[in-house]
Design a protein around this motif. Structure first.
Motif, short mmCIF file in Angstrom:
data_model
loop_
_atom_site.label_atom_id
_atom_site.label_comp_id
_atom_site.label_asym_id
_atom_site.label_seq_id
_atom_site.Cartn_x
_atom_site.Cartn_y
_atom_site.Cartn_z
N CYS A 176 52.22 5.34 92.70
CA CYS A 176 52.93 4.99 91.46
C CYS A 176 54.22 5.81 91.30
O CYS A 176 55.26 5.28 90.92
N VAL A 177 54.14 7.11 91.58
CA VAL A 177 55.30 7.99 91.34
C VAL A 177 56.32 7.88 92.47
O VAL A 177 57.52 7.76 92.22
N ASN A 178 55.86 7.88 93.71
CA ASN A 178 56.82 7.94 94.83
C ASN A 178 57.32 6.58 95.27
O ASN A 178 58.46 6.48 95.73
N LEU A 179 56.52 5.56 95.15
CA LEU A 179 56.97 4.26 95.66
C LEU A 179 57.28 3.24 94.56
O LEU A 179 58.16 2.40 94.71
N LEU A 180 56.57 3.34 93.43
CA LEU A 180 56.78 2.34 92.37
C LEU A 180 57.64 2.89 91.22
O LEU A 180 57.79 2.23 90.19
N ASP A 181 58.15 4.13 91.42
CA ASP A 181 59.08 4.75 90.47
C ASP A 181 58.55 4.91 89.05
O ASP A 181 59.29 4.79 88.08
N LEU A 182 57.24 5.16 88.90
CA LEU A 182 56.71 5.47 87.56
C LEU A 182 56.90 6.98 87.33
O LEU A 182 56.93 7.76 88.28
N ASP A 183 56.99 7.34 86.07
CA ASP A 183 57.20 8.75 85.75
C ASP A 183 55.87 9.52 85.88
O ASP A 183 54.85 9.11 85.33
N LYS A 184 55.98 10.63 86.59
CA LYS A 184 54.76 11.42 86.85
C LYS A 184 54.14 11.94 85.55
O LYS A 184 52.91 11.88 85.36
N ALA A 185 55.00 12.46 84.66
CA ALA A 185 54.50 13.03 83.40
C ALA A 185 53.81 11.95 82.57
O ALA A 185 52.72 12.17 82.01
N ILE A 186 54.41 10.77 82.53
CA ILE A 186 53.80 9.67 81.75
C ILE A 186 52.48 9.26 82.38
O ILE A 186 51.48 9.03 81.68
N PHE A 187 52.48 9.17 83.72
CA PHE A 187 51.26 8.78 84.44
C PHE A 187 50.08 9.67 84.01
O PHE A 187 49.02 9.18 83.61
N TRP A 188 50.30 11.00 84.06
CA TRP A 188 49.21 11.93 83.72
C TRP A 188 48.96 11.99 82.21
O TRP A 188 47.81 12.12 81.77
N ASN A 189 50.02 11.91 81.45
CA ASN A 189 49.86 11.96 80.00
C ASN A 189 49.01 10.80 79.49
O ASN A 189 48.13 10.98 78.65
N LYS A 190 49.26 9.61 80.04
CA LYS A 190 48.49 8.44 79.59
C LYS A 190 47.02 8.55 80.03
O LYS A 190 46.12 8.12 79.30
N ILE A 191 46.84 9.12 81.21
CA ILE A 191 45.44 9.31 81.66
C ILE A 191 44.73 10.27 80.70
O ILE A 191 43.61 10.01 80.25
N GLU A 192 45.42 11.37 80.36
CA GLU A 192 44.81 12.36 79.44
C GLU A 192 44.52 11.73 78.09
O GLU A 192 43.51 12.04 77.44
N LEU A 193 45.39 10.82 77.69
CA LEU A 193 45.26 10.20 76.38
C LEU A 193 44.09 9.21 76.32
O LEU A 193 43.36 9.13 75.33
N TRP A 194 43.92 8.46 77.39
CA TRP A 194 42.96 7.36 77.35
C TRP A 194 41.59 7.67 77.98
O TRP A 194 40.61 6.99 77.69
N ILE A 195 41.57 8.62 78.87
CA ILE A 195 40.29 8.90 79.55
C ILE A 195 39.55 10.03 78.84
O ILE A 195 40.10 11.12 78.65
N ARG A 196 38.27 9.73 78.50
CA ARG A 196 37.44 10.75 77.86
C ARG A 196 36.48 11.35 78.90
O ARG A 196 36.16 10.68 79.88
N PRO A 197 36.03 12.58 78.66
CA PRO A 197 35.09 13.18 79.63
C PRO A 197 33.87 12.29 79.88
O PRO A 197 33.33 12.24 80.97
N ARG A 198 33.45 11.55 78.84
CA ARG A 198 32.25 10.72 79.01
C ARG A 198 32.47 9.58 80.01
O ARG A 198 31.52 9.08 80.60
N ASP A 199 33.74 9.18 80.21
CA ASP A 199 34.03 8.14 81.21
C ASP A 199 33.74 8.67 82.61
O ASP A 199 33.19 7.96 83.46
N VAL A 200 34.13 9.93 82.82
CA VAL A 200 33.87 10.55 84.12
C VAL A 200 32.36 10.77 84.28
O VAL A 200 31.77 10.48 85.31
N MET A 201 31.74 11.25 83.19
CA MET A 201 30.29 11.50 83.20
C MET A 201 29.50 10.23 83.54
O MET A 201 28.53 10.27 84.29
N GLU A 202 29.94 9.11 82.96
CA GLU A 202 29.25 7.83 83.18
C GLU A 202 29.17 7.52 84.68
O GLU A 202 28.11 7.15 85.20
N GLY A 203 30.31 7.71 85.35
CA GLY A 203 30.34 7.46 86.80
C GLY A 203 29.44 8.40 87.56
O GLY A 203 28.70 7.99 88.48
N LEU A 204 29.45 9.69 87.17
CA LEU A 204 28.64 10.68 87.89
C LEU A 204 27.14 10.43 87.68
O LEU A 204 26.34 10.54 88.62
#
Lengths: 252, 254
Positions: B162-190
């Motif tokens: 996304c950042v190197n080839l599709l020219d998305l902003d790195k900060a936005i990429f991670w910021n949106k992940i932090e905003l939308w992903i909750r720990p329970r989403d990761v827990m569900e998978g584990l």
């Protein structure tokens, strides 16, 4: 005479009583003797062995080992009893992911944790030595040694806990005459060396039965046809046994 | 139908025995660590490889779709949600079931037909405690770790694309992940990964344990063990996802 195993009217059916693999076995196996259990394939010899080991439950009848009924023993008591029995399987049944020495050490590591590692290793090496295995093979895997050596290791493993009863499940089936003689001699030597041990050898080799056995038991269709000494077998009037003996002698 | 119920019943009994005997004496800890190495360590490379390409492929497809509606900022969290909750546990489960589960069924099946399991029994060793319990426990502990590795590798690959080839902003990429992903989403998978570990290890050990016949029997049970495990993983995925969501919503409502 002291009896190691006493079997009374043992019946076993795998199909809810329609047919019986063992159909009323009455048998005693004397202590400190070699008893040969012979018969054609499919007569229930191995099933009988599994009953003596407590691995199978009879449909009806009683099995007493060292005077106590197997059905009255708890699972823990059965495990303790099995530790007093050693089995040499037809194809040795060595654990193929363990070396020769690890195979012999296995029962000691499971049941003699009271002993130090060094002592267990010493016992395992001694058992391998008495069955004729050199130390140079200790670290080899079962696949890296010959069939005859595998039998020796299997016997060393069976002897590891100094069992009171030794069971041999068709130990010479599929072996050439030289290896057969070697295994027969191994059984005799082991019996002489372990004073007081009872040996039960399952076989269809009649000559081996005559050579090794103090007593011979012949099974047919799940029943004991005859239990006796070599002389009693040779002088029997039973037509079926006479045929078995004639065929066995002719083949050998 | 009768056969189906027999299979379910016998597998349940085998499973309860395996769990009951997990911590019975003598301890099988060294065996369990050996199995953890086989299930876990030896699967890391294939899990990383799958994670990289899953992350790349998913990011690219989602980017194409989101680009149509001018929502490329949400590529990161969408990829993360898909990977953390569904793809990582399911793919980890399927890959390890095929690799380690097949090996388990084949090994135990070979032990059955070569009388090694009979030898264990006559030596007074419970074969389920010796063969199945340490494998099942090792799989339950290892699968979440592998799933975690899959998560990390896949999301890093997604960022790379996304950042190197599709020219998305790195900060936005991670910021949106932090905003939308909750720990329970990761827990569900584990949690799902642990359930899949339990499933494939039990099924493969059980099919291997009751192998009949010679080499053909071993081949058949290996095949049966892997196929049953894979189907169960896919079916259980839906069931466990809903159970976990139900649990979290109940917890949140209190």
């Amino acid at each position: 005479m002291e009896m190691a195993v006493e079997i009374q009217d043992l019946k076993k059916s795998f199909d809810g009583g329609k047919s019986f693999v063992l159909n009323g076995i009455d048998l005693v196996i004397p202590a400190d003797k070699i008893t040969m259990l012979i018969g054609f394939s499919g007569t229930g010899k191995s099933v009988l062995m599994k009953h003596i080991l407590g691995l199978m439950k009879p449909t009806s009848g009683n099995i007493k080992v060292f005077g106590k009924n197997l059905s009255q023993r708890s699972e823990q008591e059965l495990i303790a009893l099995r530790c007093q029995m050693g089995v040499l399987f037809q194809h040795a049944a060595l654990f193929d992911d363990m070396s020769v020495i690890e195979n012999v050490l296995f029962p000691l590591s499971e049941h003699r944790r009271d002993l130090s590692k060094a002592r267990r290793l010493e016992i395992a090496r001694h058992k391998l030595k008495v069955t004729g295995m050199d130390r140079e093979h200790d670290q080899k895997l079962p696949a890296e040694i010959s069939g005859g050596m595998q039998k020796r290791v299997g016997l060393a493993r069976a002897l590891a806990l100094d069992p009171k009863i030794l069971l041999y499940d068709e130990p010479t089936t599929g072996l050439d005459p030289i290896l057969t003689e070697m295994v027969d001699n191994l059984i005799l030597d082991t019996h002489k060396l372990h004073k007081g041990a009872t040996s039960l050898v399952i076989s269809h080799d009649l000559m081996a039965a005559f050579r090794l056995g103090d007593y011979i038991v012949m099974l047919d269709k799940g029943k004991v046809l005859l239990r006796g000494t070599k002389e009693e077998f040779l002088n029997t009037d039973n037509e079926f046994i006479r045929k078995f003996i004639d065929k066995g002698i002719r083949r050998s | 139908m009768k056969k189906f119920f027999y299979e379910v019943g016998s597998t349940t009994l085998f499973f309860t025995d395996s769990v009951r005997l997990m911590f019975a004496k003598p301890s099988r800890m060294p065996d369990m660590i050996r199995h953890m190495k086989f299930i876990g360590n030896d699967s890391v490379i294939i899990i990383c490889l799958t994670g990289v390409f899953t992350g790349l492929a998913m990011s690219y497809q989602i980017y194409i779709g989101f680009n149509l509606v001018n929502a490329t900022n949400l590529v990161g969290p969408t990829v993360a949600l898909g990977i953390f909750k569904e793809l990582a546990p399911v793919l980890t489960g399927l890959i390890v079931a095929a690799r380690a589960g097949g090996a388990m069924a084949a090994q135990i099946g070979t032990m059955r037909v070569s009388e090694q399991i009979d030898a264990l029994e006559v030596m007074g060793v419970n074969p389920i405690q010796y063969l199945s319990s340490p494998r099942v426990l090792a799989a339950v502990l290892t699968l979440p770790l592998l799933c975690g590795i899959f998560d990390i590798v896949a999301i890093q690959a997604s960022e790379l694309l996304c950042v190197n080839l599709l020219d998305l902003d790195k900060a936005i990429f991670w910021n949106k992940i932090e905003l939308w992903i909750r720990p329970r989403d990761v827990m569900e998978g584990l949690i799902k990964a642990a359930v899949f570990g339990l499933t494939f290890a039990t099924v493969c050990c059980k099919t291997g344990f009751y192998t009949k016949g010679g080499a053909k029997g071993v081949g058949d049970t290996t095949n049966k063990g892997v196929v049953y495990s894979m189907v169960l993983i896919i079916v259980l995925n839906l069931l466990v996802s809903n159970l976990i969501r139900l649990y979290f919503s109940l917890v949140e409502s209190f």
